[in-house]
Design a protein around this motif. Sequence first.
Motif, PDB file in Angstrom:
ATOM      1  N   THR A  25       0.628  -1.193   0.140  1.00 31.18           N
ATOM      2  CA  THR A  25       0.122  -0.062  -0.013  1.00 31.18           C
ATOM      3  C   THR A  25       0.860   1.166  -0.097  1.00 31.18           C
ATOM      4  N   ASN A  26       0.162   2.608  -0.168  1.00 25.53           N
ATOM      5  CA  ASN A  26       0.911   3.549  -0.024  1.00 25.53           C
ATOM      6  C   ASN A  26       1.383   3.988   1.047  1.00 25.53           C
ATOM      7  N   ASP A  27       0.585   3.581   2.100  1.00 26.75           N
ATOM      8  CA  ASP A  27       1.159   3.697   3.727  1.00 26.75           C
ATOM      9  C   ASP A  27       2.322   2.955   3.965  1.00 26.75           C
ATOM     10  N   GLU A  28       2.509   1.751   3.287  1.00 31.03           N
ATOM     11  CA  GLU A  28       3.598   0.966   3.602  1.00 31.03           C
ATOM     12  C   GLU A  28       4.813   1.522   2.888  1.00 31.03           C
ATOM     13  N   LEU A  29       4.731   2.211   1.745  1.00 32.43           N
ATOM     14  CA  LEU A  29       5.571   2.887   1.006  1.00 32.43           C
ATOM     15  C   LEU A  29       6.158   4.090   1.770  1.00 32.43           C
ATOM     16  N   SER A  30       5.188   4.701   2.471  1.00 32.50           N
ATOM     17  CA  SER A  30       5.801   5.951   3.145  1.00 32.50           C
ATOM     18  C   SER A  30       6.348   5.783   4.452  1.00 32.50           C
ATOM     19  N   THR A  31       6.504   4.212   4.901  1.00 35.23           N
ATOM     20  CA  THR A  31       7.452   3.872   5.990  1.00 35.23           C
ATOM     21  C   THR A  31       8.617   3.712   5.426  1.00 35.23           C
ATOM     22  N   THR A 160      10.089   7.430  -8.867  1.00 34.06           N
ATOM     23  CA  THR A 160       9.880   6.204  -9.641  1.00 34.06           C
ATOM     24  C   THR A 160       9.097   5.157  -8.941  1.00 34.06           C
ATOM     25  N   ALA A 161       9.639   4.729  -7.580  1.00 29.76           N
ATOM     26  CA  ALA A 161       9.424   3.758  -6.884  1.00 29.76           C
ATOM     27  C   ALA A 161       7.756   3.466  -6.475  1.00 29.76           C
ATOM     28  N   VAL A 162       7.096   4.593  -6.618  1.00 27.79           N
ATOM     29  CA  VAL A 162       5.687   4.737  -6.207  1.00 27.79           C
ATOM     30  C   VAL A 162       4.540   4.421  -7.273  1.00 27.79           C
ATOM     31  N   LEU A 163       5.431   4.507  -8.462  1.00 29.39           N
ATOM     32  CA  LEU A 163       4.534   4.348  -9.748  1.00 29.39           C
ATOM     33  C   LEU A 163       4.101   2.812 -10.299  1.00 29.39           C
ATOM     34  N   PHE A 164       5.050   1.858  -9.871  1.00 29.08           N
ATOM     35  CA  PHE A 164       5.092   0.777 -10.612  1.00 29.08           C
ATOM     36  C   PHE A 164       4.568  -0.620  -9.877  1.00 29.08           C
ATOM     37  N   GLY A 165       4.251  -1.479 -10.469  1.00 28.87           N
ATOM     38  CA  GLY A 165       3.920  -2.799  -9.847  1.00 28.87           C
ATOM     39  C   GLY A 165       4.080  -3.773 -10.631  1.00 28.87           C
TER      40      GLY A 165
END
Length: 337
Positions: A25-31, A160-165
């Motif tokens: 999730t975005n929340d996990e990314l923000s950690t 870049t890291a937040v954009l892809f999957g």
Amino acid sequence: MIGSSNGVGVSITGLGAHVPERVMTNDELSTMMDTSDEWIMERTGIRERRIAAPEEALSDLALPAAKESLEDAGVAAADLDLVIVATVTPDMAFPATGAILADQLGAENAAAYDLSAGCTGFMYAVAQAYGMLAGGLGQRALVVGGDILSRILDWSDRSTAVLFGDGVGAVVLERVAEGGFLGFELGADGSGGQQLYLLAGGSRTPATAESVAERLHFVQMNGREVFKFATRVLVSSAEAVLAECGRTIDDVDVYVPHQANVRIIEYATEKLGIPEDKVVIDVDRYGNTSSGSIPLALADAKREGRLQPGRLVLMTGMGAGLTWGSGLIEWTDGGRG
Ligand code: ACO
């Protein structure tokens, strides 16, 4: 390159998809980096993405998607004439993941290879398979589009890291008596290549201790330039293929754009004049899965009952190269010709 069907019907007769289990999730990314759910949602519309397990390679995700598409089409792997895997993250440089996958499926009578055209890979591969089947080289093709971009992202680069999957979709193409693909428009502008690239690991900059230390094996992107390019070609390519096929935007029942960013999709949709309820969006759940994007979205649309026989489906991909590609298909219900 642009062209319309020569009268030989070729259609998508089977669809499959597979994404890794792990949801990030975005929340996990923000950690992990200096970002927030609010920023990512506002700029991209992405809520979460799937991330492959460390032991999973592209062929591991491709196999279940391919099997599902073959089952959906009622086609045996041994009856395939062609297997193309569109990707920028193959299992390894060679042998091709297409050949690895064909072996795992038991597609022993198929030519099998990989195709590299960035996020447009799936559209290029479908057009290529179409051409081979329409030209009489074969009867049945499997086209897989997918990537494990998490392996080539710089996880210290928030831009870049937040954009892809990660994810894979697969389609079976067959000759049909009626309906199917009406035409394609494909293009490339190599002068824009420096806007989105991965430098190291090829013959220009082979892998060395220095290339690794300098983080040259990760995606580099100029987000603003890619944004401008994307909004431009999503519109121009769609308009070109529709004109080539003698159709208008009002004829389109389902629009499947490359799933890079909700803002890009909304811009293109508005410019083209396509009502929102005709647009397929799943970037919120998967992020940008590169070549997996369009077949994953098609599989979603099918699950939701949106791909009924006779419906006109417009797909447009764009990505590294820079490349772009559109296809227009009158959806069919299997139906071998
Ligand atoms: N979290 C928080 N802040 C961030 C993040 C982040 N994840 N990433 C960047 N920022 C910051 C920047 O550092 C910048 O800060 P500054 O103003 O202090 O310098 C600010 O946010 C604005 O950055 P911009 O790059 O101007 O943001 P923009 O509105 O252009 O959005 C984005 C960036 C989302 C990348 C956008 O440009 C975009 O979507 N581009 C297209 C990318 C794309 O779709 N690529 C793939 C297509 S091709 C293919 O599929 C391979």
